[in-house]
Design an enzyme around this catalytic site. Structure first.
Site, PDB file in Angstrom:
ATOM      1  N   SER A  11      -4.666  36.253  65.889  1.00 34.23           N
ATOM      2  CA  SER A  11      -4.276  35.909  64.521  1.00 34.23           C
ATOM      3  C   SER A  11      -2.827  36.239  64.190  1.00 34.23           C
ATOM      4  CB  SER A  11      -5.190  36.628  63.522  1.00 34.23           C
ATOM      5  OG  SER A  11      -6.526  36.235  63.700  1.00 34.23           O
ATOM      6  N   LYS A  59      -8.721  38.260  54.818  1.00 37.19           N
ATOM      7  CA  LYS A  59      -7.277  38.443  54.967  1.00 37.19           C
ATOM      8  C   LYS A  59      -6.539  38.161  53.664  1.00 37.19           C
ATOM      9  CE  LYS A  59      -7.347  37.203  59.879  1.00 37.19           C
ATOM     10  NZ  LYS A  59      -6.983  36.200  60.898  1.00 37.19           N
TER      11      LYS A  59
END
EC number: 3.4.21.53
Length: 810
Positions: free
Chosen positions: A708, A751
């Site tokens: 990520s 997130k």
């Protein structure tokens, strides 16, 4: 021709004379058949065979049979009793009739009060149908009558004696045999008559009896009947033996009970042995009341008999007594279940939990299916999410909504298969496994069982508990779950299993495949505020002995606690900090210094000390080479700082911060992409061989991995190599390819919530993650600006937007 209808209802008996005097114009009277042509009126019957010499009642089914019987009575003629091939056929026709039957004399015609018609017939002689002469209104046929052979050869006589003996034996085995039947067997005039008599009264199928009727050869017929009778005698012997054994067992049990009662009476008079006798009697009564399955009850009674013969001081006495107690106290029978009220279930879920709308909707769907198909195999739900988000309390709410008992089994740290299946009784201190213990604690076989922390089981030399859980959670197997201690099957199919886990990586694949995964994500600040208002403050007030009118906590104070003193996905630490605040308040009220306390944001430093979490974003982004990434962890989302620096050297790349293999490859891919675009970025291609680059990801003590951070790595490296600052209000996530594409990643909701919690206002996300936008809470979406990335060029344009280049530090 019209069908026959009696002129007087309720008449029970028609004799041949009475029928002969009936009106000549009666309906159903047809032209008279010529007896000289061997024409015979046929009475069709279903599932019944008449034999010569036998008097039997014949049920008349259908208009053809009734018309035939009434016409025969009218003409005072014999009839042919012929069985239909298909007993279920409604209408008799030549096509569905057998060809062999018996000529019979009608002794009586009976019309019952319920409208049924019957004949009392006596069989006379076999016949074979050569041709059917008519079909309506009744069957008639030209037949050939078959004479019974009168043989008296030695082999016939031998068969006769053998069959007579068999018949006598069978009659002795039968209960309440009529004396007339015994006399008829003993006085049979001929072998053929005896054979037909036995065949008529023998318990055989209509098809077998029809085969006997059609067997003209006397030897073959006698052998056929003897074989069938031998089989029947064997069945009667076995039945009689079973009856004797059952009676003996009952007599023995009654005798045993009588002796026990006498022994107990003697002991009571002597004043001896009252304790053990009373204990055995109580256990016997408890076993009878436990409603155990037959196999389990037999095991319990067997152990009780051992216990009775064993001295009280024996070491094994206590082990057997404990085992019997376990069998007695387990809920073997299924209690009545109240119907599930879906509206009430919604109310309970809303009252117990704030937010989690999709999770609650899935639970309502689950309950609706259980209501409509209570016997069906419902899926096993597994709630996966960070600590403190309400996984266990959701299970309690499901139990309340279903009106069932709730029991929790903690699987964290379990590494022995015996914790699930139990220990065998040969071991000292053996007990059943956690599953059976939980069932006993719940006291109901249809409880809701929460398997907590199923991801934290581990295998060891003592076995793999995860493999044992496969049987527990498999609807095809758990109906006969066998605990090692009990050694008898226990039905777990009605238990509602719900599992919880923080992450799925450590859950074995086969076990994960048996569960439906429901992901619970972290709460936003607004959701935490509402949860604190509705639940946490109220619960802590009660825990600390305070009343609502004695304390008031500002929303600003709660927000400050959420942001400055707790940084978590759930609300466990938030409740702990609220408890600390209220304990300080309790001291003030208890010592009389205040009767009402108002807690504001300004007082938090005094009550809780300095903030534990500060906004470090602005400080960290004040130099080139620093970018903010977004990461997913088992406890929710978090921001991740990527720091890069360079120094004169020989092109060496150093990576620190406990980076995993995937993350290291992301840095290498980002650097290779920059080298391929050095001219576009304004970087001297030759400088790479003269510069050492160091990439670090704090905190160094925490292992990190995953793809990520690819975009953040790329931006940090571009920043350090070009001297451009990254916007200090922007966080980013996404994987990159060597072609410069930004690829989608997971955990978008967590997130983005972490970015908003950290005070950032912009997030850069892969364009292919637009599908996750609806999962982000509305209040979080309103706080942030979203930039969707197709390529790394989009990431550079957004990350460096409005930022000037500064000399990169060496």
């Amino acid at each position: 021709m019209e069908s026959f209808a009696p002129t007087r209802k309720g008449r029970a008996v028609f004799s041949a004379d009475a029928a002969a005097t009936a009106a000549p114009g009666s309906a159903g009277a047809g032209e008279t058949l010529d007896p000289a042509k061997d024409a015979l009126i046929i009475v069709p019957v279903r599932g019944f065979v008449l034999f010569p010499g036998i008097v039997m009642p014949v049920v008349l089914n259908g208009p053809a049979a009734i018309a035939a019987a009434q016409e025969a009575v009218r003409q005072q003629r014999s009839v042919g009793i012929l069985m239909q091939r298909e007993s279920g056929a409604e209408e008799a026709s030549p096509l569905n009739m057998h060809r062999f039957g018996v000529v019979a004399n009608i002794l009586r015609y009976i019309t019952a009060q319920d409208g049924g018609h019957h004949l009392i017939c006596q069989g006379e002689q076999r016949f074979h149908v050569e041709e059917f002469l008519r079909e309506r209104p009744y069957l008639a046929a030209r037949v050939k009558r078959i004479e019974e052979p009168d043989e008296r050869s030695p082999d016939i006589e031998a068969r006769f004696v053998h069959l007579q003996g068999q018949a006598s034996e069978a009659l002795q085995l039968l209960p309440q045999t009529p004396p007339e039947l015994i006399a008829a067997v003993n006085s049979a005039p001929s072998p053929g008559a005896l054979t037909d008599l036995v065949a008529a009264y023998m318990d055989a199928s209509p098809a077998q009896k029809q085969d006997i009727l059609e067997t003209i050869d006397l030897r073959a017929r006698m052998d056929m009947v003897a074989k069938l009778l031998a089989q029947r005698i064997e069945v009667l012997r076995l039945s009689q033996e079973i009856g004797r054994q059952t009676k003996a067992s009952l007599d023995e049990r009654q005798r045993e009970m009588l002796l026990r009662e006498q022994m107990a009476s003697i002991q009571r008079q002597l004043g001896e042995g009252d304790g053990k006798a009373q204990e055995i009697a109580e256990l016997t009564e408890a076993i009878a009341k436990a409603k155990m399955p037959a196999e389990v009850e037999e095991a319990a009674r067997k152990e009780l008999r051992r216990l009775e013969r064993m001295p009280d001081a024996s070491a094994e006495y206590g082990m057997i007594r404990t085992y019997i107690d376990w069998l007695i106290e387990l809920p073997w029978s299924l209690p009545e279940e109240a119907p599930i009220d879906i509206a009430e279930a919604r109310r309970i879920l809303d009252a117990d939990h704030f937010g989690l709308d999709k999770i609650k909707q899935r639970i309502v769907e689950y309950l609706a299916v259980r209501k409509l198909a209570p016997q069906g195999k419902a899926p096993i739900l597994c709630f996966v999410g960070p600590p403190g988000v309400g996984k266990t309390s959701l299970g309690q709410s499901i139990a309340r909504a279903m009106g069932r008992k709730f029991v929790r089994v903690s699987l964290g740290g379990v590494h022995d298969e015996a914790e699930i299946r139990g220990h065998r009784r040969t071991y000292v201190g053996a007990l059943p496994g956690n599953i059976i213990q939980a069932i006993r604690k719940a006291g109901a076989r249809n409880c809701v069982m929460m398997l907590d922390e199923i991801d934290k089981m581990g295998a060891s030399a003592h076995g793999d508990p995860g493999s044992a859980m496969l049987e527990v959670l498999d609807p095809e197997q758990n109906s006969t779950f066998r605990d090692n201690y009990l050694a008898v099957p226990f039905d777990l199919s009605r238990v509602v299993f719900i599992a919880t886990a923080n992450m799925l990586d450590t859950v074995p694949g086969p076990l994960r495949d048996r569960m439906e995964i429901i992901a619970l994500t972290g709460y936003t600040d607004r959701e935490k505020l509402e949860i604190a208002r509705r639940y946490l403050v109220r619960r802590q007030l009660e825990a600390n002995g305070l009343k609502p009118d004695q304390v008031e906590i500002d929303d600003d104070a709660l927000i400050e606690i959420i942001r400055g003193y707790t940084r978590e996905a759930g609300v466990r630490n938030l409740e702990r900090e609220i408890g600390r605040v209220l304990r300080h308040v309790a001291v003030r009220i208890a010592d009389g210094s205040a009767s009402h306390v108002h807690v504001s944001r300004a007082e938090l430093t005094e009550l809780l000390g300095q903030q534990r979490f500060e906004d470090e974003v602005a400080m960290r982004l004040s130099v080139p080479g620093v970018a903010t990434g977004l990461a997913w962890t088992p406890v929710g989302g978090d921001i991740l700082f990527i720091e890069a620096t360079r120094a004169p050297g020989h092109g060496k790349l150093t990576l620190t911060g406990q980076l995993g293999e995937v993350m290291r490859e992301s840095v290498q891919a980002a650097l290779s992409l920059i080298k391929s675009r050095a001219a576009e970025l304004g970087v001297d291609p030759e400088s790479f061989d003269k510069t050492d680059i160091h990439v670090h990801v704090p905190a160094g003590a925490t292992p990190k991995d995953g793809p990520s951070a690819g975009v953040a790595m790329f931006i940090a490296l571009v920043s350090i190599l070009t001297g451009r600052l990254v916007r200090n209000d922007t966080a980013m996530t996404g994987e990159i390819s060597l072609r410069g594409l930004v690829l989608p990643v997971g955990g978008i909701k967590e997130k983005v919530v972490a970015a908003a919690r950290a005070g950032l206002t912009r997030v850069l996300l892969p364009a292919r993650n637009r599908r996750d936008y609806d999962e982000i809470p509305q209040d979080t979406r309103e706080k942030l600006e979203f930039v969707w990335l197709e390529k790394v060029d989009d990431a550079m344009a957004a990350a460096f937007e409005g930022m000037a280049a500064t000399p990169a530090p060496n």
